[in-house]
Design a protein around this motif. Structure first.
Motif, PDB file in Angstrom:
ATOM      1  N   THR A  56      -7.080   4.707   3.629  1.00  0.00           N
ATOM      2  CA  THR A  56      -5.743   4.838   3.056  1.00  0.00           C
ATOM      3  C   THR A  56      -4.788   5.282   4.166  1.00  0.00           C
ATOM      4  O   THR A  56      -5.223   5.861   5.170  1.00  0.00           O
ATOM      5  CB  THR A  56      -5.731   5.871   1.914  1.00  0.00           C
ATOM      6  OG1 THR A  56      -6.240   7.120   2.395  1.00  0.00           O
ATOM      7  CG2 THR A  56      -6.595   5.394   0.754  1.00  0.00           C
ATOM      8  N   ASP A  57      -3.496   5.005   3.975  1.00  0.00           N
ATOM      9  CA  ASP A  57      -2.543   5.312   5.044  1.00  0.00           C
ATOM     10  C   ASP A  57      -2.303   6.806   5.215  1.00  0.00           C
ATOM     11  O   ASP A  57      -1.825   7.256   6.255  1.00  0.00           O
ATOM     12  CB  ASP A  57      -1.217   4.590   4.807  1.00  0.00           C
ATOM     13  CG  ASP A  57      -0.592   4.922   3.465  1.00  0.00           C
ATOM     14  OD1 ASP A  57      -1.337   5.125   2.487  1.00  0.00           O
ATOM     15  OD2 ASP A  57       0.649   4.955   3.381  1.00  0.00           O
ATOM     16  N   TYR A  76      -0.901  12.602  -1.157  1.00  0.00           N
ATOM     17  CA  TYR A  76       0.336  11.990  -1.619  1.00  0.00           C
ATOM     18  C   TYR A  76       0.999  12.869  -2.675  1.00  0.00           C
ATOM     19  O   TYR A  76       0.330  13.647  -3.376  1.00  0.00           O
ATOM     20  CB  TYR A  76       0.061  10.610  -2.227  1.00  0.00           C
ATOM     21  CG  TYR A  76      -0.583   9.655  -1.268  1.00  0.00           C
ATOM     22  CD1 TYR A  76       0.172   8.742  -0.546  1.00  0.00           C
ATOM     23  CD2 TYR A  76      -1.969   9.679  -1.067  1.00  0.00           C
ATOM     24  CE1 TYR A  76      -0.433   7.864   0.356  1.00  0.00           C
ATOM     25  CE2 TYR A  76      -2.581   8.810  -0.176  1.00  0.00           C
ATOM     26  CZ  TYR A  76      -1.804   7.904   0.532  1.00  0.00           C
ATOM     27  OH  TYR A  76      -2.403   7.055   1.428  1.00  0.00           O
ATOM     28  N   THR A 106       3.456   5.635  -3.133  1.00  0.00           N
ATOM     29  CA  THR A 106       2.576   4.467  -3.131  1.00  0.00           C
ATOM     30  C   THR A 106       1.500   4.623  -2.063  1.00  0.00           C
ATOM     31  O   THR A 106       1.793   4.972  -0.921  1.00  0.00           O
ATOM     32  CB  THR A 106       3.374   3.177  -2.874  1.00  0.00           C
ATOM     33  OG1 THR A 106       4.299   2.984  -3.956  1.00  0.00           O
ATOM     34  CG2 THR A 106       2.457   1.963  -2.794  1.00  0.00           C
ATOM     35  N   VAL A 107       0.275   4.367  -2.462  1.00  0.00           N
ATOM     36  CA  VAL A 107      -0.873   4.447  -1.552  1.00  0.00           C
ATOM     37  C   VAL A 107      -1.164   3.054  -1.018  1.00  0.00           C
ATOM     38  O   VAL A 107      -1.280   2.092  -1.785  1.00  0.00           O
ATOM     39  CB  VAL A 107      -2.118   4.989  -2.288  1.00  0.00           C
ATOM     40  CG1 VAL A 107      -3.292   5.125  -1.322  1.00  0.00           C
ATOM     41  CG2 VAL A 107      -1.813   6.312  -2.970  1.00  0.00           C
ATOM     42  N   THR A 108      -1.274   2.927   0.289  1.00  0.00           N
ATOM     43  CA  THR A 108      -1.662   1.657   0.908  1.00  0.00           C
ATOM     44  C   THR A 108      -3.136   1.734   1.280  1.00  0.00           C
ATOM     45  O   THR A 108      -3.549   2.625   2.025  1.00  0.00           O
ATOM     46  CB  THR A 108      -0.825   1.362   2.160  1.00  0.00           C
ATOM     47  OG1 THR A 108       0.558   1.276   1.788  1.00  0.00           O
ATOM     48  CG2 THR A 108      -1.246   0.043   2.796  1.00  0.00           C
ATOM     49  N   THR A 141      -6.442  -0.217   2.820  1.00  0.00           N
ATOM     50  CA  THR A 141      -6.856  -1.327   3.683  1.00  0.00           C
ATOM     51  C   THR A 141      -8.377  -1.444   3.678  1.00  0.00           C
ATOM     52  O   THR A 141      -9.086  -0.467   3.947  1.00  0.00           O
ATOM     53  CB  THR A 141      -6.370  -1.127   5.126  1.00  0.00           C
ATOM     54  OG1 THR A 141      -4.936  -1.026   5.126  1.00  0.00           O
ATOM     55  CG2 THR A 141      -6.779  -2.310   6.006  1.00  0.00           C
ATOM     56  N   VAL A 193      -5.331  -5.929   1.997  1.00  0.00           N
ATOM     57  CA  VAL A 193      -4.507  -4.740   1.813  1.00  0.00           C
ATOM     58  C   VAL A 193      -4.039  -4.664   0.355  1.00  0.00           C
ATOM     59  O   VAL A 193      -3.573  -5.652  -0.218  1.00  0.00           O
ATOM     60  CB  VAL A 193      -3.279  -4.760   2.753  1.00  0.00           C
ATOM     61  CG1 VAL A 193      -2.442  -3.506   2.547  1.00  0.00           C
ATOM     62  CG2 VAL A 193      -3.736  -4.869   4.212  1.00  0.00           C
ATOM     63  N   SER A 250      -1.940  -2.108  -2.689  1.00  0.00           N
ATOM     64  CA  SER A 250      -0.993  -1.021  -2.926  1.00  0.00           C
ATOM     65  C   SER A 250      -1.213  -0.445  -4.316  1.00  0.00           C
ATOM     66  O   SER A 250      -1.423  -1.198  -5.273  1.00  0.00           O
ATOM     67  CB  SER A 250       0.451  -1.527  -2.808  1.00  0.00           C
ATOM     68  OG  SER A 250       0.735  -1.940  -1.487  1.00  0.00           O
ATOM     69  N   TYR A 251      -1.183   0.864  -4.404  1.00  0.00           N
ATOM     70  CA  TYR A 251      -1.349   1.543  -5.693  1.00  0.00           C
ATOM     71  C   TYR A 251      -0.290   2.626  -5.800  1.00  0.00           C
ATOM     72  O   TYR A 251      -0.213   3.515  -4.950  1.00  0.00           O
ATOM     73  CB  TYR A 251      -2.746   2.157  -5.804  1.00  0.00           C
ATOM     74  CG  TYR A 251      -2.864   3.174  -6.909  1.00  0.00           C
ATOM     75  CD1 TYR A 251      -2.874   2.775  -8.243  1.00  0.00           C
ATOM     76  CD2 TYR A 251      -2.938   4.540  -6.620  1.00  0.00           C
ATOM     77  CE1 TYR A 251      -2.946   3.706  -9.260  1.00  0.00           C
ATOM     78  CE2 TYR A 251      -3.018   5.472  -7.631  1.00  0.00           C
ATOM     79  CZ  TYR A 251      -3.017   5.057  -8.950  1.00  0.00           C
ATOM     80  OH  TYR A 251      -3.072   5.975  -9.961  1.00  0.00           O
ATOM     81  N   LYS A 252       0.554   2.558  -6.834  1.00  0.00           N
ATOM     82  CA  LYS A 252       1.580   3.557  -7.039  1.00  0.00           C
ATOM     83  C   LYS A 252       1.047   4.664  -7.942  1.00  0.00           C
ATOM     84  O   LYS A 252       0.596   4.410  -9.056  1.00  0.00           O
ATOM     85  CB  LYS A 252       2.837   2.937  -7.667  1.00  0.00           C
ATOM     86  CG  LYS A 252       3.980   3.947  -7.792  1.00  0.00           C
ATOM     87  CD  LYS A 252       5.242   3.313  -8.362  1.00  0.00           C
ATOM     88  CE  LYS A 252       6.365   4.353  -8.465  1.00  0.00           C
ATOM     89  NZ  LYS A 252       7.603   3.763  -9.043  1.00  0.00           N
TER      90      LYS A 252
END
Length: 490
Positions: free
Chosen positions: A398-399, A403, A408-410, A412, A453, A455-457
């Motif tokens: 995760t980036d 959080y 938003t979680v990115t 990969t 990739v 994305s999860y908010k």
């Protein structure tokens, strides 16, 4: 005229003053007051009678009320969701999920032999008569069209399935391309239910011979025999030999009497007969299933582990066995017949064996026969991919590690092979277990760089705390792999 002029001036001045006031007022209104708070759709469950007033007190709007559940569908400011959920009269506040129309699922076996590639070219085996000699077929299954059939089992009057085995086999051959359920190898083939096995999955040889006889008389091009026994029988042998001589292509399951070492000659009858194609089972890594029978009579291999297909009662089920491998070959045979109208059964047989993907020892062997059946080459259009038996390695990151709610979680996911080379076009399935215990899922495919990739908010209903992310990657010809990571939401 003087008074008229006075009123005229008054009206004009009044209009001027009014416009000025409006313009000034407009310049004094803060910009933020013009933007309504963002609202998200939620389902609010109550411990008793739904309370519309309570929802509205939290700034909510009612979308639906229900008779069958004590819940309301609402639009609610995100900031109010947690506060409403804490109210003792509220059982839950869940974000309103989205469902999608479910299209045909492509089972991995149909995908592995690239039958879908042939279908995309306009060949679905239309009209080719295929006889399923088995426990019958669910005649009312919405994902199957049965063109006809017969039963030879005492106590039955129709070839309806009372076991499930025959329906599963039939679905792999020709489950319909109808936007629901699964899709078969040759979805437009003409299926015929020939019931020769009873509700327990067993049948007399005499009934099986009667079924073969019916298949010849009624013009079947290919028949599927996903059953077997350990003893030779003169009548069964003669029936198979004569049916083949009459132009019918016979395909049978090699049997499930194999051992992990792949030793011994344990192919079942009727698959052992030279007039019948004996089919072994492989897994998603193109390896022989440990149960798959072995011996010099094995002619072809096909997917036979964890095969999703139709099932009796209108449902679907996953099953393993050479019984599941056999219909993959039968379906390919139907595609070959459709593409080559002048082919004899011997021509179709040669088309499949000569283009199979060689597995195991070079050339024909006792585990895989000539190899894995491959639809595009068998019908005459395509090239066989080289056999692969590699393994995948997966990393998921995760980036950030932490959080704030609403961020938003990115995520990969990177997929490489055993040599560290990027693997493109791998399927990636993502499971996110939230702090509240819910599981959010997503699916994707890796690019040429081996990454996918997502994305999860983060949302209030999913809670604050630790989230776990598990990524599973798979690709035909490789052993699948998974990896897990975690992050926190504050």
């Amino acid at each position: 005229f003087g008074s008229r002029s006075k009123w005229g001036r008054y009206l004009t001045l009044a209009g001027t003053v009014l416009v000025a006031v409006v313009l000034v007022a407009a310049t004094l209104v803060p910009a933020t007051a013009l933007a309504a708070p963002t609202k998200t759709r939620y389902l609010v469950g109550f411990r008793g009678q739904p309370d519309v007033g309570l929802v509205r007190a939290f700034g909510g709007e009612i979308i639906h009320s229900y008779r069958i559940v004590p819940a309301l569908a609402v639009r609610l400011p995100d900031a109010a969701a947690a506060a409403l959920a804490a109210n003792p009269r509220v059982a839950y506040v869940d974000e309103d999920g989205i469902m999608h129309a479910i299209g045909d699922t492509l089972p991995w076996g149909v995908d592995r032999i690239d039958a879908d590639v042939v279908q995309a070219g306009g060949n679905s085996g239309s009209g080719v008569k295929v006889g399923i000699l088995d426990t019958g077929i669910d005649l009312d299954h919405p994902d199957l069209h049965v063109a006809g059939g017969a039963t030879f089992v005492d106590g039955t009057s129709a070839p309806d399935d009372d076991n499930g085995h025959g329906t599963h086999v039939a679905g792999t051959v020709a489950a319909l391309a109808n936007g629901t359920g699964v899709i078969g190898v040759a979805p437009a083939a003409a299926l015929y239910a020939v019931k020769v096995l009873d509700s327990g999955g067993s049948g007399y040889i005499s009934d099986i011979v009667a079924g073969i006889d019916w298949a010849v008389t009624n013009g079947m091009k290919v028949i599927n025999m996903s059953f077997g026994g350990s003893s030779d029988d003169a009548t069964l042998r003669a029936a198979c030999d004569n049916a083949y001589a009459a132009g019918v292509l016979l395909v049978a399951a090699a049997g499930n009497s194999g051992n992990p070492a792949g030793k011994g000659d344990n192919v079942s009858y009727p698959a052992r007969y030279s007039s019948v194609i004996a089919v072994a089972a492989t897994d998603q890594s193109d390896k022989r299933a440990s149960f798959s029978s072995t011996g010099p009579d094995v002619e072809l291999a096909a997917p036979g582990v964890d095969i999703l297909s139709t099932y009796y009662g209108g449902g679907y089920a996953t099953a393993s066995g050479t019984s599941m491998a056999c219909p993959h070959v039968v379906g390919v045979a139907a595609l070959v017949y459709y593409a080559n109208a002048g082919y004899s059964n011997a021509d179709v047989r040669n088309a499949m064996t000569s283009t199979a993907i060689d597995l195991g020892t070079a050339g024909r062997d006792t585990l895989y026969g000539y190899g894995l059946v491959y639809a595009p080459d068998a019908v005459g259009g395509g090239s066989s991919p080289p056999p692969s038996s590699g393994s995948l390695a997966v990393t998921v990151t995760t980036d950030k590690s932490s959080y704030v709610m609403g961020e938003t979680v990115t995520i990969t996911v990177t997929v490489v092979d055993e040599n560290g080379a990027a693997v493109g076009d791998a399927s990636v399935h993502l499971d996110i277990v939230t702090a509240s215990g819910k599981t959010r899922t997503a699916d994707g495919t890796t690019g040429t760089d081996g990454t996918a990739v997502f994305s999860y908010k983060t949302k209030v209903p999913d809670g604050k705390g630790t989230y776990t992310v598990t990524a599973t990657a798979s690709k035909s010809g490789y052993t699948s792999a998974s990896a897990t990571t975690s992050f926190t939401v504050q």
